[in-house]
Scaffold this active site. Structure first.
Site, short mmCIF file in Angstrom:
data_model
loop_
_atom_site.label_atom_id
_atom_site.label_comp_id
_atom_site.label_asym_id
_atom_site.label_seq_id
_atom_site.Cartn_x
_atom_site.Cartn_y
_atom_site.Cartn_z
N LYS A 1 41.58 49.23 52.34
CA LYS A 1 41.07 50.26 51.43
C LYS A 1 41.83 50.22 50.11
O LYS A 1 43.02 49.95 50.08
CB LYS A 1 41.21 51.64 52.08
N ARG B 1 41.76 49.68 67.44
CA ARG B 1 42.71 49.93 66.35
C ARG B 1 43.63 51.10 66.71
O ARG B 1 44.84 51.05 66.50
CB ARG B 1 41.96 50.20 65.05
N ARG C 1 40.77 47.26 60.66
CA ARG C 1 39.57 48.06 60.55
C ARG C 1 38.36 47.15 60.75
O ARG C 1 38.43 45.94 60.57
CB ARG C 1 39.47 48.74 59.19
N HIS D 1 48.08 52.35 55.79
CA HIS D 1 47.94 53.73 55.32
C HIS D 1 48.83 53.96 54.10
O HIS D 1 50.02 53.66 54.15
CB HIS D 1 48.36 54.72 56.41
N HIS E 1 37.19 51.02 66.61
CA HIS E 1 38.23 52.00 66.25
C HIS E 1 39.10 52.34 67.45
O HIS E 1 40.28 52.67 67.29
CB HIS E 1 37.59 53.26 65.68
N TYR F 1 46.77 60.02 62.88
CA TYR F 1 46.06 58.92 63.53
C TYR F 1 46.64 58.59 64.88
O TYR F 1 45.92 58.27 65.82
CB TYR F 1 46.13 57.70 62.61
#
Length: 326
Positions: A185, A257, A161, A280, A254, A289
């Protein structure tokens, strides 16, 4: 019922009169632009035509119920309108009924608690692998472009990211082991492989970094001023790289990615591995995604599931499949 010049069914004064008053209120009292007023007018005229086609027709504003508004939203959804367009239409109805309540023409707002369906997540289309390879094979022209190429190679090699990329410190990179450690995250740490091309680009950057980095700076990627490179700068530099080298689409972090995930999935078919690499927590996120479609899932099922294999053998041996096996 008579038809107007456009071919639509004529609308009763009991509906159109209140709309005219509302549009005058928007322009005269609220000072809305003609463009805004026209938007409200379009949305509410569409509602009126729908209302008059119901059985029995909803020919007065006080007759419109919450159930009617829900059915209207469902109709717009079936007609192919996006969640955003439906939300705008519902907002127009709520605003209109707020006005009617203020004018004592109705008592309740039937659109108050009706929500539009969520729009599907809009994700970039993966870049063509050959075109992307051509862009990344371009020779850098100065030390900053050497840095940029190392960043772009790492995006595509490891699927980071943007925030993960800009948060990297020197200590996170292990070129001898071919790994990079990132904090994603939810403060979840993961170790990612670094491909051969990316490792080569990183080595070239590390040889030039000491001349740019400020004293005591720990960031892997630094700006011309010697400080940690910002996310905005990374976005601008990637866009500039694509423009100068004739990219067919706008390059951004992005996209790289997403291309990493899509190309890896196409080659391996290993959804769980891609999930781990992307960081994820839920595999459903990875499915969305990477734009997995049903045909791809069906091919994986047919190739791997023992019952699917057995069914195919029966088809080839007997020449038909009975209804119970479908």
């Amino acid at each position: 019922m008579s038809r107007n010049e456009s071919g639509n069914e004529a609308l009763p004064d009991s509906l159109t009169g209140a709309l005219s008053d509302f549009l005058h209120y928007l322009s005269a009292e609220r000072r809305h632009s003609p463009h805004t007023s026209q938007g409200y007018q379009r949305d509410l005229i569409r509602l009126m035509h729908w209302a008059m086609r119901q059985s029995p027709p909803v020919d007065q504003w006080e007759k419109l119920t919450v159930a009617d508004v829900r059915r209207y939203a469902a109709t717009l959804n079936r007609d192919g309108l996006s969640g955003r367009s439906i939300a705008r239409a519902l907002s127009a109805i709520r605003r209109f009924y707020d006005y009617l309540i203020r004018e004592y023409r109705v008592r309740t707002n039937p659109a108050l608690d009706v929500r539009a369906p969520k729009s599907g997540r809009r994700l970039p289309v993966a870049a063509d692998a050959d075109q992307l390879g051509h862009l990344l094979d371009a020779r850098p022209e100065d030390p900053l472009e050497v840095r940029d190429l190392a960043i772009f190679e790492l995006f595509y090699s490891s699927g980071l990211r943007l925030s993960e990329m800009t948060g990297l410190d020197l200590r996170h990179l292990d070129l001898a082991g071919g790994e990079v450690r990132v904090l994603g995250k939810g403060n979840r740490e993961r170790v990612l492989p670094v491909g051969r091309k990316a490792a080569g680009a990183l080595r070239q950057w590390l040889a030039l970094r000491p001349a740019l980095a400020g004293a005591g700076e720990t960031a892997l990627f630094v700006s011309q001023r010697g400080q940690r490179l910002s996310a905005r700068s990374v976005q601008q530099r990637l866009s500039r790289w694509g423009q100068h080298r004739g990219a067919d689409q706008h390059l951004h972090p992005h996209l790289l990615r997403h291309s990493f995930a899509s190309h890896l999935l196409e080659s391996s078919g290993d959804l769980r591995a891609v999930q781990e690499l992307l960081g994820h927590a839920d595999i459903a996120t990875t499915q969305v995604y990477t734009h997995l479609d049903f045909q791809h899932l069906a091919r994986v099922y047919d190739a791997a599931h023992p019952r699917a294999k057995r069914r195919k053998a029966m088809v080839s041996g007997q020449g038909h499949v009975d209804g119970d096996s479908l």
